[in-house]
Write an enzyme that holds these catalytic residues in place. Sequence first.
Site, PDB file in Angstrom:
ATOM      1  N   ASP A  12       0.753  -1.161   0.052  1.00 17.18           N
ATOM      2  CA  ASP A  12      -0.023   0.054   0.091  1.00 17.18           C
ATOM      3  C   ASP A  12       0.773   1.274   0.232  1.00 17.18           C
ATOM      4  OD1 ASP A  12      -2.357   1.530   0.530  1.00 17.18           O
ATOM      5  OD2 ASP A  12      -1.556   1.700   2.601  1.00 17.18           O
ATOM      6  N   LEU A  13       0.290   2.273  -0.279  1.00 13.92           N
ATOM      7  CA  LEU A  13       1.547   3.613  -0.641  1.00 13.92           C
ATOM      8  C   LEU A  13       1.300   4.482   0.655  1.00 13.92           C
ATOM      9  CD1 LEU A  13       3.443   5.054  -2.208  1.00 13.92           C
ATOM     10  CD2 LEU A  13       1.273   6.183  -3.267  1.00 13.92           C
ATOM     11  N   ASP A  14      -0.177   5.192   0.899  1.00  9.66           N
ATOM     12  CA  ASP A  14      -0.210   6.052   1.863  1.00  9.66           C
ATOM     13  C   ASP A  14      -0.372   5.481   3.190  1.00  9.66           C
ATOM     14  OD1 ASP A  14      -0.692   8.228   0.036  1.00  9.66           O
ATOM     15  OD2 ASP A  14      -2.680   7.314  -0.545  1.00  9.66           O
ATOM     16  N   THR A  30       1.025  10.721   3.667  1.00 12.75           N
ATOM     17  CA  THR A  30       0.227  11.461   3.109  1.00 12.75           C
ATOM     18  C   THR A  30      -1.083  11.953   3.759  1.00 12.75           C
ATOM     19  OG1 THR A  30      -0.575   9.681   1.647  1.00 12.75           O
ATOM     20  CG2 THR A  30       1.005  10.987   0.544  1.00 12.75           C
ATOM     21  N   LYS A  40      -8.681   7.036   6.217  1.00 16.76           N
ATOM     22  CA  LYS A  40      -7.580   6.153   5.801  1.00 16.76           C
ATOM     23  C   LYS A  40      -7.890   4.896   4.811  1.00 16.76           C
ATOM     24  CE  LYS A  40      -4.323   7.959   8.867  1.00 16.76           C
ATOM     25  NZ  LYS A  40      -3.373   7.838  10.176  1.00 16.76           N
ATOM     26  N   SER A  99      -2.522   0.522  -4.458  1.00 14.43           N
ATOM     27  CA  SER A  99      -3.031   1.522  -3.645  1.00 14.43           C
ATOM     28  C   SER A  99      -4.485   2.111  -4.214  1.00 14.43           C
ATOM     29  CB  SER A  99      -2.137   2.780  -3.832  1.00 14.43           C
ATOM     30  OG  SER A  99      -2.678   3.981  -3.404  1.00 14.43           O
ATOM     31  N   ALA A 100      -5.437   2.439  -3.302  1.00 17.76           N
ATOM     32  CA  ALA A 100      -6.556   3.109  -3.650  1.00 17.76           C
ATOM     33  C   ALA A 100      -6.488   4.664  -4.348  1.00 17.76           C
ATOM     34  CB  ALA A 100      -7.581   3.429  -2.525  1.00 17.76           C
ATOM     35  N   LYS A 158     -10.851  -1.521  -1.530  1.00 17.51           N
ATOM     36  CA  LYS A 158     -10.449  -2.294  -0.266  1.00 17.51           C
ATOM     37  C   LYS A 158     -11.883  -2.276   0.570  1.00 17.51           C
ATOM     38  CE  LYS A 158      -5.585  -1.252  -1.135  1.00 17.51           C
ATOM     39  NZ  LYS A 158      -4.512  -0.465  -0.444  1.00 17.51           N
ATOM     40  N   GLU A 207       0.194  -2.994   4.669  1.00 13.95           N
ATOM     41  CA  GLU A 207      -1.132  -2.435   4.850  1.00 13.95           C
ATOM     42  C   GLU A 207      -1.179  -1.629   6.096  1.00 13.95           C
ATOM     43  OE1 GLU A 207      -3.374  -0.843   4.049  1.00 13.95           O
ATOM     44  OE2 GLU A 207      -3.631  -1.733   1.896  1.00 13.95           O
ATOM     45  N   ASP A 208      -1.465  -0.496   5.976  1.00 14.51           N
ATOM     46  CA  ASP A 208      -1.782   0.446   7.376  1.00 14.51           C
ATOM     47  C   ASP A 208      -3.070   0.484   7.736  1.00 14.51           C
ATOM     48  OD1 ASP A 208      -2.204   2.083   5.308  1.00 14.51           O
ATOM     49  OD2 ASP A 208      -2.081   3.796   6.773  1.00 14.51           O
TER      50      ASP A 208
HETATM   51  C1  BG6 Z   1      -5.659   6.047   0.095  1.00  8.06           C
HETATM   52  C2  BG6 Z   1      -5.652   6.912   1.104  1.00  8.06           C
HETATM   53  O1  BG6 Z   1      -4.484   5.404  -0.347  1.00  8.06           O
HETATM   54  O2  BG6 Z   1      -6.122   6.945  -1.214  1.00  8.06           O
HETATM   55  C3  BG6 Z   1      -7.095   7.417   1.258  1.00  8.06           C
HETATM   56  O3  BG6 Z   1      -5.311   6.206   2.359  1.00  8.06           O
HETATM   57  C4  BG6 Z   1      -7.317   8.370   0.085  1.00  8.06           C
HETATM   58  O4  BG6 Z   1      -6.984   8.471   2.449  1.00  8.06           O
HETATM   59  C5  BG6 Z   1      -7.350   7.308  -1.111  1.00  8.06           C
HETATM   60  O5  BG6 Z   1      -8.719   8.756   0.307  1.00  8.06           O
HETATM   61  C6  BG6 Z   1      -7.811   7.994  -2.269  1.00  8.06           C
HETATM   62  O6  BG6 Z   1      -6.884   8.782  -2.962  1.00  8.06           O
HETATM   63  P1  BG6 Z   1      -6.798  10.050  -3.938  1.00  8.06           P
HETATM   64  O7  BG6 Z   1      -5.376  10.320  -4.138  1.00  8.06           O
HETATM   65  O8  BG6 Z   1      -7.088   8.852  -5.153  1.00  8.06           O
HETATM   66  O9  BG6 Z   1      -7.684  11.171  -3.663  1.00  8.06           O
HETATM   67 MG    MG Z   2      -2.781   3.166   3.616  1.00  9.84          MG
END
Ligand code: BG6
Ligand code: MG
Length: 218
Positions: free
Chosen positions: A10-12, A18, A46, A115-116, A146, A170-171
């Site tokens: 996962d990224l964030d 972020t 998150k 990542s989402a 997810k 994953e966090d």
């Molecule tokens: C996830 C974050 O990785 O990405 C969420 O944990 C965030 O907080 C989601 O809403 C979507 O991100 P983005 O950059 O597409 O708005």
């Molecule tokens: Mg995350």
Amino acid sequence: MGKIKACLFDLDGVIVDTAKYHYIAWRELAKELGFDFTEEDNERLKGVSRMTSLEILLEIGGVTLSEEEKIRFADKKNENYRTFILKMQPDEILPGAKSFLEELKTKGIKIALGSASKNAMTILDRLELTYLFEAIIDGTKVSQAKPDPEVFLKGAEELNVKPEECVVFEDAEAGVEAAKAGKMKCVGIGSTDVLGKADIVIDGLHQMDYNKLLSLEN
Ligand code: BG6
Ligand code: MG
């Protein structure tokens, strides 16, 4: 599980923090809509997609918007968020993340992003980490958020490995659930209270190395 052949990240919250930028951007939007948005509220966003995050925000503020307004406000938040991520520097990579990714590479473990976020490519580029990933599955490539395992199953497929050969980092609780639903091992990053379903929970990637990874094979 069999031999570990790949790691999916996962990224964030795993590679970079972020959440603080998402928070500032959502808080500004809340202010514009006339209510307060606390850091505690931000925890609920998150791992959640942009539109679902907006829904949660509106629920907190007790605000109802039309579908068009929702899209307009989500775009506005994203533009604001992007002003922060476009200024990110490689020194914002979380401790231990880059060295662990590099160690995996030297050991022949495949690496993917799951990542989402629709901003994942921008962030990886800013952090100068893109070259380490053989597959990048982000919010532009998945239709199910997810805890659906789609993002990780697509990652495994692109890497040409079986789900049972993958370990996910994953966090977010929904991310741990996604990994488990995909029949993958999972390392939770954060607190055991939230991530109890993970196989192990650590504070951050600085506590991870190749040998610890292999111990998950047993
Ligand atoms: C996830 C974050 O990785 O990405 C969420 O944990 C965030 O907080 C989601 O809403 C979507 O991100 P983005 O950059 O597409 O708005
Ligand atoms: Mg995350």
